[in-house]
Design an enzyme around this catalytic site. Structure first.
Site, PDB file in Angstrom:
ATOM      1  N   GLY A 164       0.790  -1.214   0.000  1.00  0.00           N
ATOM      2  CA  GLY A 164       0.000   0.000   0.000  1.00  0.00           C
ATOM      3  C   GLY A 164       0.826   1.270   0.000  1.00  0.00           C
ATOM      4  O   GLY A 164       0.298   2.332   0.280  1.00  0.00           O
ATOM      5  N   HIS A 208      -2.746   1.563 -12.141  1.00  0.00           N
ATOM      6  CA  HIS A 208      -2.944   0.553 -11.096  1.00  0.00           C
ATOM      7  C   HIS A 208      -4.239  -0.178 -11.427  1.00  0.00           C
ATOM      8  O   HIS A 208      -5.322   0.382 -11.297  1.00  0.00           O
ATOM      9  CB  HIS A 208      -3.033   1.215  -9.713  1.00  0.00           C
ATOM     10  CG  HIS A 208      -3.431   0.277  -8.613  1.00  0.00           C
ATOM     11  ND1 HIS A 208      -2.814   0.273  -7.383  1.00  0.00           N
ATOM     12  CD2 HIS A 208      -4.355  -0.694  -8.546  1.00  0.00           C
ATOM     13  CE1 HIS A 208      -3.358  -0.662  -6.628  1.00  0.00           C
ATOM     14  NE2 HIS A 208      -4.303  -1.257  -7.307  1.00  0.00           N
ATOM     15  N   GLU A 275      -3.013  -7.252  -7.410  1.00  0.00           N
ATOM     16  CA  GLU A 275      -2.702  -5.886  -7.860  1.00  0.00           C
ATOM     17  C   GLU A 275      -1.604  -5.927  -8.906  1.00  0.00           C
ATOM     18  O   GLU A 275      -0.559  -6.533  -8.679  1.00  0.00           O
ATOM     19  CB  GLU A 275      -2.180  -5.037  -6.703  1.00  0.00           C
ATOM     20  CG  GLU A 275      -3.181  -4.671  -5.661  1.00  0.00           C
ATOM     21  CD  GLU A 275      -2.608  -3.645  -4.670  1.00  0.00           C
ATOM     22  OE1 GLU A 275      -3.314  -3.352  -3.708  1.00  0.00           O
ATOM     23  OE2 GLU A 275      -1.476  -3.159  -4.854  1.00  0.00           O
ATOM     24  N   ARG A 292      -8.064 -10.159   1.259  1.00  0.00           N
ATOM     25  CA  ARG A 292      -9.252  -9.710   1.993  1.00  0.00           C
ATOM     26  C   ARG A 292     -10.303  -9.195   1.005  1.00  0.00           C
ATOM     27  O   ARG A 292     -10.018  -9.041  -0.175  1.00  0.00           O
ATOM     28  CB  ARG A 292      -8.857  -8.538   2.903  1.00  0.00           C
ATOM     29  CG  ARG A 292      -8.307  -7.364   2.092  1.00  0.00           C
ATOM     30  CD  ARG A 292      -8.162  -6.079   2.868  1.00  0.00           C
ATOM     31  NE  ARG A 292      -7.877  -4.961   1.986  1.00  0.00           N
ATOM     32  CZ  ARG A 292      -6.668  -4.624   1.531  1.00  0.00           C
ATOM     33  NH1 ARG A 292      -5.610  -5.330   1.895  1.00  0.00           N
ATOM     34  NH2 ARG A 292      -6.520  -3.607   0.717  1.00  0.00           N
TER      35      ARG A 292
HETATM   36  C1  MV4 Z   1       5.636   0.917  -7.894  1.00  0.00           C
HETATM   37  C2  MV4 Z   1       5.556   2.030  -8.740  1.00  0.00           C
HETATM   38  C3  MV4 Z   1       6.405   2.090  -9.817  1.00  0.00           C
HETATM   39  N1  MV4 Z   1       7.291   1.111 -10.030  1.00  0.00           N
HETATM   40  N2  MV4 Z   1       6.543  -0.039  -8.153  1.00  0.00           N
HETATM   41  C4  MV4 Z   1       2.415   2.351  -4.634  1.00  0.00           C
HETATM   42  C5  MV4 Z   1       1.546   1.485  -3.792  1.00  0.00           C
HETATM   43  C6  MV4 Z   1       2.275   0.192  -3.648  1.00  0.00           C
HETATM   44  N3  MV4 Z   1       1.349  -0.900  -3.685  1.00  0.00           N
HETATM   45  C7  MV4 Z   1       3.234   0.184  -4.781  1.00  0.00           C
HETATM   46  N4  MV4 Z   1       3.207   1.469  -5.417  1.00  0.00           N
HETATM   47  C8  MV4 Z   1       3.950   1.723  -6.526  1.00  0.00           C
HETATM   48  N5  MV4 Z   1       4.852   0.766  -6.838  1.00  0.00           N
HETATM   49  C9  MV4 Z   1       7.345   0.069  -9.194  1.00  0.00           C
HETATM   50  N6  MV4 Z   1       8.262  -0.877  -9.427  1.00  0.00           N
HETATM   51  C10 MV4 Z   1       4.604   3.004  -8.445  1.00  0.00           C
HETATM   52  C11 MV4 Z   1       3.826   2.877  -7.323  1.00  0.00           C
HETATM   53  C12 MV4 Z   1       2.908   3.957  -7.079  1.00  0.00           C
HETATM   54  C13 MV4 Z   1       1.545   3.786  -7.168  1.00  0.00           C
HETATM   55  C14 MV4 Z   1       0.990   2.552  -7.467  1.00  0.00           C
HETATM   56  C15 MV4 Z   1      -0.366   2.413  -7.538  1.00  0.00           C
HETATM   57  C16 MV4 Z   1      -1.179   3.512  -7.358  1.00  0.00           C
HETATM   58  C17 MV4 Z   1      -0.664   4.732  -7.061  1.00  0.00           C
HETATM   59  C18 MV4 Z   1       0.700   4.909  -6.965  1.00  0.00           C
HETATM   60  C19 MV4 Z   1       1.221   6.148  -6.683  1.00  0.00           C
HETATM   61  C20 MV4 Z   1       2.574   6.297  -6.593  1.00  0.00           C
HETATM   62  C21 MV4 Z   1       3.416   5.205  -6.788  1.00  0.00           C
END
Ligand code: MV4
Length: 447
Positions: A164, A208, A275, A292
């Protein structure tokens, strides 16, 4: 088979579970903190047990108190909702050890997916695409620097016990590695009592998109298509929708198959969510699995016309699922109505509701526990309602949402809500075109 279910949660999700139990002829037990004495989940459950003081650790996170409530009410099962103890493996184990069925996966499955490095290794073995990076934990700063040379900047450091978005750090160049590595490790230790961190390639401007799955106790797994959760702010989702405007039939087929592979690889039992990050070329990568029911499950319910809480309960009772996948026949959008001020950095603004008018009419669903005279307690999260609009097309769903938001009145001294934000979002040109990624909120400005 279950005669009585205890709901170890509060707010709208507790009500949501009570509603389905009623329809299934199952009795319900609410548990509540002293701050929630006047809540609707207490009023609408067949029985209610006070489990402690307002603070979550004294009540909704207090395992001995909840187990005592289950025992004195003779409950057959516990529904954990989301948040609180929903992904606490120890709690799931304690429930099952005490002969109270935890409505969800086994402790082992929760543990496996709760540790993100283990989850990723499991997915690699199962043939599910994961974000490129280094396998396993980072052993040292030196290891991090060497790994980033291989992976290529920018990279992202994540806590294995996280999820998260908590404790993540993006590193753009080698000179920034040391301070980011150190702070990521410290934050992970402080937040999760586990300082293990791992490295991935940083995917820029991803979408996402998550896939809803369900698995039964006999190894059958199906998917229920996607939700787009790209509209987030500081890792808090604000709007979710299904189908995703970025989706294609081919991508849905591929992501659905990958999600089924992911859940099947651990013989997943229950409903869950895989996800994914999806890049601009529509490459998709497993990020994590949520074991969940999620806040945004309603958009899936509306687009496939299916009760996911009923499915959870049936699976927990040992029923078989059909094994067929579900595809969207409608379009649904959910706006999270939070007691927060969108003009003031979304600052929480609890208080007592004096005037409430809830929208209705064709294509509108409201999941909420609030009423006129209700005092929003400051102890828990600030979500007070979910407004869901359903229509045959995305355009119509946005129009219905705008209309419903316009009817929504939540007023009281000091209370601000995210309704003005959602009204502006529904009129945003890029949102209406379906052109948005997880970066959308970084540049969104309230008028
Ligand atoms: C990332 C990413 C870019 N590259 N991983 C944010 C929530 C967490 N579950 C993982 N996240 C991210 N992982 C890689 N390798 C960008 C995010 C991210 C993000 C992801 C989903 C929704 C909103 C976001 C906002 C900023 C960064």
């Amino acid at each position: 088979m279950f005669k009585k279910i205890l709901i170890a949660n509060r707010g709208e999700i507790a009500l949501r579970v009570i509603r389905t139990c009623r329809e299934m002829g199952i009795k319900t037990v609410a548990v509540y903190s002293t701050a929630d004495k006047e809540s609707l989940h207490v009023r609408f459950a067949d029985e209610a047990v006070c489990i402690g003081k307002p603070s979550s650790v004294d009540s909704y996170l207090n395992i001995p108190h909840i187990m005592a409530a289950a025992e004195i009410t003779n409950s057959d099962a516990i529904h954990p909702g989301y948040g609180f103890l929903a992904e606490n493996a120890k709690f799931a184990q304690i429930c099952n050890d005490h002969g109270v069925k935890f409505i969800g996966p086994t402790a082992e499955m929760i543990n496996m997916m709760g540790d993100k490095v283990t989850a990723k290794e499991t997915m690699i073995k199962a043939g599910v695409p994961v974000v490129p990076g280094v396998e396993g934990l980072l052993e040292s700063l030196e290891h991090a620097i060497q790994s980033a040379k291989v992976v290529g900047y920018p990279v992202i450091l994540k806590a294995t016990a996280g999820g998260g978005g908590k404790g993540m750090r993006v590193v753009w160049k080698e000179s920034e590695m040391e301070k980011n590595y150190t702070t990521a490790k410290m934050e992970a230790a402080a937040s999760f009592k586990n300082d293990g961190i791992y490295m991935e390639k940083f995917v820029e401007e991803p979408h996402h998109i998550e896939i809803q799955v369900a698995g039964d106790q006999f190894g059958t797994v199906c998917h229920m298509s996607e939700r787009d959760c790209s509209i987030q702010r500081r890792h808090q989702k604000l709007v979710e929708e299904s189908p995703s405007p970025f989706m294609t039939p081919e991508l849905r087929e591929a992501m659905g198959a990958a999600a089924i592979k992911a859940a099947s690889s651990i013989n997943y039992e229950g409903v869950g969510t895989i996800e994914f990050l999806v890049d601009k070329h529509r490459n998709f990568y497993f990020m994590e699995m949520n074991t969940r029911i999620q806040v945004e499950h309603c958009v899936t319910e509306e687009v496939i016309s299916f009760d996911l809480i009923k499915e959870q309960i049936k699976i927990a009772m040992g029923e078989k699922i059909s094994g067929k996948n579900y595809f969207p026949i409608m379009h649904a959008i959910e706006c999270r109505i939070n007691a927060e001020d969108p003009y003031n950095d979304f600052r929480p603004s609890p208080g007592t509701i004096k005037t409430l008018n809830t929208p209705g009419g064709h294509g509108v669903r409201v999941d909420s526990h609030v009423y006129s005279g209700y005092t929003i307690p400051p102890y828990y999260d600030s979500m007070i309602a979910k407004l869901i609009a359903v229509a045959r097309t995305r355009e119509e769903a946005i129009d219905t949402m705008y209309r419903a938001l316009s009817e929504y009145i939540i007023e009281g001294p000091g209370i601000k809500t995210t309704i003005p934000f959602h009204l502006q979002l529904m009129q945003d040109e890029n949102f209406r075109k379906g052109e948005f990624t997880t970066k959308f909120m970084e540049s969104f400005k309230m008028k």
